[in-house]
Design an enzyme around this catalytic site. Structure first.
Site, PDB file in Angstrom:
ATOM      1  N   CYS A 229     -17.935   3.213  51.207  1.00 31.74           N
ATOM      2  CA  CYS A 229     -17.210   3.674  50.012  1.00 31.74           C
ATOM      3  C   CYS A 229     -17.876   4.871  49.331  1.00 31.74           C
ATOM      4  O   CYS A 229     -17.177   5.729  48.770  1.00 31.74           O
ATOM      5  CB  CYS A 229     -17.019   2.527  49.032  1.00 31.74           C
ATOM      6  SG  CYS A 229     -18.413   1.417  48.925  1.00 31.74           S
TER       7      CYS A 229
ATOM      8  N   HIS B 106     -17.647   3.914  41.980  1.00 32.47           N
ATOM      9  CA  HIS B 106     -18.930   4.496  42.382  1.00 32.47           C
ATOM     10  C   HIS B 106     -18.993   5.935  41.861  1.00 32.47           C
ATOM     11  O   HIS B 106     -18.064   6.722  42.085  1.00 32.47           O
ATOM     12  CB  HIS B 106     -19.057   4.531  43.911  1.00 32.47           C
ATOM     13  CG  HIS B 106     -19.254   3.187  44.547  1.00 32.47           C
ATOM     14  ND1 HIS B 106     -19.302   2.006  43.849  1.00 32.47           N
ATOM     15  CD2 HIS B 106     -19.450   2.854  45.850  1.00 32.47           C
ATOM     16  CE1 HIS B 106     -19.505   1.002  44.685  1.00 32.47           C
ATOM     17  NE2 HIS B 106     -19.593   1.486  45.915  1.00 32.47           N
TER      18      HIS B 106
HETATM   19  N1  LIG Z   1     -16.113  -3.880  48.333  1.00 29.75           N
HETATM   20  C1  LIG Z   1     -16.116  -2.592  48.612  1.00 29.75           C
HETATM   21  O1  LIG Z   1     -16.093  -1.728  47.701  1.00 29.75           O
HETATM   22  C2  LIG Z   1     -16.130  -2.114  50.017  1.00 29.75           C
HETATM   23  C3  LIG Z   1     -16.300  -2.973  51.091  1.00 29.75           C
HETATM   24  N2  LIG Z   1     -16.302  -2.499  52.370  1.00 29.75           N
HETATM   25  C4  LIG Z   1     -16.464  -3.393  53.505  1.00 29.75           C
HETATM   26  O2  LIG Z   1     -15.285  -4.212  53.599  1.00 29.75           O
HETATM   27  C5  LIG Z   1     -15.626  -5.517  54.052  1.00 29.75           C
HETATM   28  C6  LIG Z   1     -15.186  -6.539  53.029  1.00 29.75           C
HETATM   29  O3  LIG Z   1     -15.877  -6.330  51.809  1.00 29.75           O
HETATM   30  P1  LIG Z   1     -15.601  -7.236  50.533  1.00 29.75           P
HETATM   31  O4  LIG Z   1     -14.157  -7.506  50.393  1.00 29.75           O
HETATM   32  O5  LIG Z   1     -16.328  -6.571  49.440  1.00 29.75           O
HETATM   33  O6  LIG Z   1     -16.353  -8.603  50.962  1.00 29.75           O
HETATM   34  P2  LIG Z   1     -16.132 -10.088  50.385  1.00 29.75           P
HETATM   35  O7  LIG Z   1     -17.451 -10.743  50.547  1.00 29.75           O
HETATM   36  O8  LIG Z   1     -15.520 -10.040  49.054  1.00 29.75           O
HETATM   37  O9  LIG Z   1     -15.059 -10.732  51.418  1.00 29.75           O
HETATM   38  C7  LIG Z   1     -15.404 -11.044  52.743  1.00 29.75           C
HETATM   39  C8  LIG Z   1     -14.229 -11.655  53.477  1.00 29.75           C
HETATM   40  O10 LIG Z   1     -14.673 -12.013  54.801  1.00 29.75           O
HETATM   41  C9  LIG Z   1     -14.286 -13.378  55.040  1.00 29.75           C
HETATM   42  N3  LIG Z   1     -15.244 -14.047  55.929  1.00 29.75           N
HETATM   43  C10 LIG Z   1     -16.575 -14.278  55.714  1.00 29.75           C
HETATM   44  N4  LIG Z   1     -17.088 -14.979  56.751  1.00 29.75           N
HETATM   45  C11 LIG Z   1     -16.077 -15.201  57.636  1.00 29.75           C
HETATM   46  C12 LIG Z   1     -15.966 -15.872  58.890  1.00 29.75           C
HETATM   47  N5  LIG Z   1     -17.017 -16.467  59.462  1.00 29.75           N
HETATM   48  N6  LIG Z   1     -14.761 -15.885  59.518  1.00 29.75           N
HETATM   49  C13 LIG Z   1     -13.680 -15.296  58.961  1.00 29.75           C
HETATM   50  N7  LIG Z   1     -13.721 -14.653  57.759  1.00 29.75           N
HETATM   51  C14 LIG Z   1     -14.902 -14.601  57.113  1.00 29.75           C
HETATM   52  C15 LIG Z   1     -14.305 -14.027  53.670  1.00 29.75           C
HETATM   53  O11 LIG Z   1     -13.528 -15.231  53.693  1.00 29.75           O
HETATM   54  P3  LIG Z   1     -13.894 -16.510  52.752  1.00 29.75           P
HETATM   55  O12 LIG Z   1     -13.392 -16.165  51.370  1.00 29.75           O
HETATM   56  O13 LIG Z   1     -13.145 -17.607  53.385  1.00 29.75           O
HETATM   57  O14 LIG Z   1     -15.388 -16.663  52.795  1.00 29.75           O
HETATM   58  C16 LIG Z   1     -13.658 -12.917  52.830  1.00 29.75           C
HETATM   59  O15 LIG Z   1     -12.267 -12.943  52.983  1.00 29.75           O
HETATM   60  C17 LIG Z   1     -17.141  -5.509  54.283  1.00 29.75           C
HETATM   61  O16 LIG Z   1     -17.399  -5.252  55.635  1.00 29.75           O
HETATM   62  C18 LIG Z   1     -17.620  -4.375  53.375  1.00 29.75           C
HETATM   63  O17 LIG Z   1     -18.825  -3.827  53.797  1.00 29.75           O
HETATM   64  C19 LIG Z   1     -16.087  -1.177  52.624  1.00 29.75           C
HETATM   65  C20 LIG Z   1     -15.913  -0.304  51.623  1.00 29.75           C
HETATM   66  C21 LIG Z   1     -15.951  -0.693  50.224  1.00 29.75           C
HETATM   67  N1  LIG Z   2     -22.288  -1.039  50.676  1.00 25.56           N
HETATM   68  C1  LIG Z   2     -21.251  -0.583  49.759  1.00 25.56           C
HETATM   69  C2  LIG Z   2     -19.932  -1.158  50.184  1.00 25.56           C
HETATM   70  C3  LIG Z   2     -19.591  -0.646  51.555  1.00 25.56           C
HETATM   71  O1  LIG Z   2     -18.831   0.246  51.733  1.00 25.56           O
HETATM   72  O2  LIG Z   2     -20.293  -1.173  52.531  1.00 25.56           O
HETATM   73  P1  LIG Z   2     -20.151  -0.843  54.092  1.00 25.56           P
HETATM   74  O3  LIG Z   2     -20.501   0.575  54.337  1.00 25.56           O
HETATM   75  O4  LIG Z   2     -21.145  -1.753  54.733  1.00 25.56           O
HETATM   76  O5  LIG Z   2     -18.745  -1.166  54.467  1.00 25.56           O
HETATM   77  C4  LIG Z   2     -21.654  -1.005  48.370  1.00 25.56           C
HETATM   78  O6  LIG Z   2     -22.458  -1.878  48.311  1.00 25.56           O
HETATM   79  O7  LIG Z   2     -21.176  -0.478  47.371  1.00 25.56           O
END
Ligand SMILES: NC(=O)C1=CN([C@@H]2O[C@H](COP(=O)(O)OP(=O)(O)OC[C@H]3O[C@@H](n4cnc5c(N)ncnc54)[C@H](OP(=O)(O)O)[C@@H]3O)[C@@H](O)[C@H]2O)C=CC1
Ligand SMILES: N[C@@H](CC(=O)OP(=O)(O)O)C(=O)O
Length: 345
Positions: free
Chosen positions: A153, A262
């Site tokens: 992000c 951010h």
């Molecule tokens: N938040 C942000 O600003 C950004 C995030 N990202 C990336 O996007 C992705 C998601 O981030 P974010 O939404 O913040 O993370 P969260 O921790 O909020 O959500 C993670 C998700 O993954 C699921 N999950 C975890 N373990 C398992 C498993 N064993 N099997 C299936 N599903 C699973 C969770 O389900 P459950 O609820 O059931 O545990 C939940 O739906 C990450 O890879 C992150 O790095 C990228 C850019 C920006």
């Molecule tokens: N690491 C970012 C979120 C994110 O984009 O992670 P990743 O590059 O692992 O998808 C944060 O903590 O704000």
């Protein structure tokens, strides 16, 4: 308007921060219809409202392909610890991709893959062209399946103005970035409250390396591999990682007690001399028209405080919604473009 019925889509990681934003955006999307929601076994079997304490009444599924059979597109907001195996599996590009789904992922796992596009839709939609090579080199070759990733992000936030500046003024030579990143970027439950309340945490694991590496892939182009090799009838290609002008980047990342958004301080030195003035930079940013037309809250970035840098050339501040353009919105625009280009069948 798209002249076809809406495409049924599945969302992996639907209960997370990014997953919830996918649902908000896709629930009103004219081309995509939410069909299946997947998350961990902790959430599977529960109504969505129970799993996330929210308002949808679909049952959450395990992230297993059988449940997603009718979907034409998969969006993934999976935790990176599990995204690699679920999206594509360790057996090359298997699982959802091997089973011929187009997957648009937010996770970091495949961003560095030499055949996987890392696309920030306001910058490098043309990298989608690498999908055909990804499919051809898969064993067995894939007809419909592929994975497209979007960026970290913070990377997403700063490459948008940087792309505008490179298009107008030529290559950037040196880049210094200092981030102030919201806690929603760290997923849920994320950063312990006692670490972040009344504090700034001057370290985010792996973040600086991601920003430094991803920026080069996104701002770089695609070139034929030398010596020439063929994939079918096409030349084998590679991401050039900004090779025409080696880009020196130094990133410093901080977590701040802000919920969403951010903010990034950016200083740049251009290859050209003399460099553009702050006024020329402002004009270039205002005039920038990316290939993708984006509408809606959080679908762009804000740039301010453009001024001379006494050490490099120009410095400015960028602010981006890390969950929208930094994650779900970018995935959705990437998918829209893939549909328009006929890459999604
Ligand atoms: N938040 C942000 O600003 C950004 C995030 N990202 C990336 O996007 C992705 C998601 O981030 P974010 O939404 O913040 O993370 P969260 O921790 O909020 O959500 C993670 C998700 O993954 C699921 N999950 C975890 N373990 C398992 C498993 N064993 N099997 C299936 N599903 C699973 C969770 O389900 P459950 O609820 O059931 O545990 C939940 O739906 C990450 O890879 C992150 O790095 C990228 C850019 C920006
Ligand atoms: N690491 C970012 C979120 C994110 O984009 O992670 P990743 O590059 O692992 O998808 C944060 O903590 O704000």
């Amino acid at each position: 308007m798209l002249d076809r019925p809406p495409i049924k889509v599945g969302i992996l990681g639907a209960t997370g921060t990014v997953g919830q934003r996918f649902i908000t955006l896709l629930s009103v999307h004219p081309w995509f219809a939410i069909h299946v929601l997947g998350a961990s076994s902790r959430s599977a079997g529960k109504p969505y409202a129970t799993a996330v304490n929210w308002k949808q009444d679909m049952i959450v599924e395990d992230c297993k392909p059988e449940a997603f059979k009718e979907c034409g597109v998969i969006f993934s907001g999976l935790d990176a610890d599990v995204a690699g195996d679920i999206e594509t599996n360790t057996d090359q590009r298997a699982h959802f991709v091997r089973l011929n789904w187009p997957v648009f992922s937010n996770a970091k796992n495949y961003r560095r893959d030499p055949h996987v596009p890392l696309i920030v839709p306001l910058v490098n939609l043309e990298h989608l062209s690498m999908v055909s090579q990804q499919q051809a080199l898969h064993s067995p070759p894939l007809k419909k399946g592929f994975i497209v990733t979007n960026a970290n992000c913070s990377t997403t936030a700063h490459v948008i103005p940087l792309s505008a500046l490179e298009r107008k003024f030529g290559p950037i030579d040196t880049l210094m970035v200092t981030t102030m990143q919201a806690i929603s970027g760290a997923g849920y439950p994320g950063v312990p409250s006692l670490d972040i309340i009344d504090n700034v945490v001057p370290y985010i694991s792996g973040e600086e390396e991601k920003i430094e590496w991803e920026t080069r892939k996104i701002l770089g182009g695609i070139a034929d591999v030398e010596p020439e090799q063929l994939v079918g009838e096409k030349m084998l290609q590679e991401f050039d990682l900004h090779a025409h002008t080696p880009l020196k980047i130094s990133a410093s990342c901080n977590r701040v007690p802000v919920t969403v958004g951010h903010m990034i301080n950016v200083s740049v030195k251009f290859s050209r001399s003399p460099p553009p003035s702050p006024q020329q930079v402002c004009e270039a940013l205002r005039a920038y028209r990316p290939g993708a037309q984006v509408h809606g809250t959080g679908a762009g970035v804000s740039v301010g405080r453009v001024r001379q840098c006494p050490v490099l050339d120009i410095k400015f501040v960028v602010l981006a919604d890390n969950v929208s353009i930094g994650a779900a919105t970018s995935s959705i625009i990437n998918a829209e473009f893939a549909v328009l280009k006929g890459v999604v069948g």
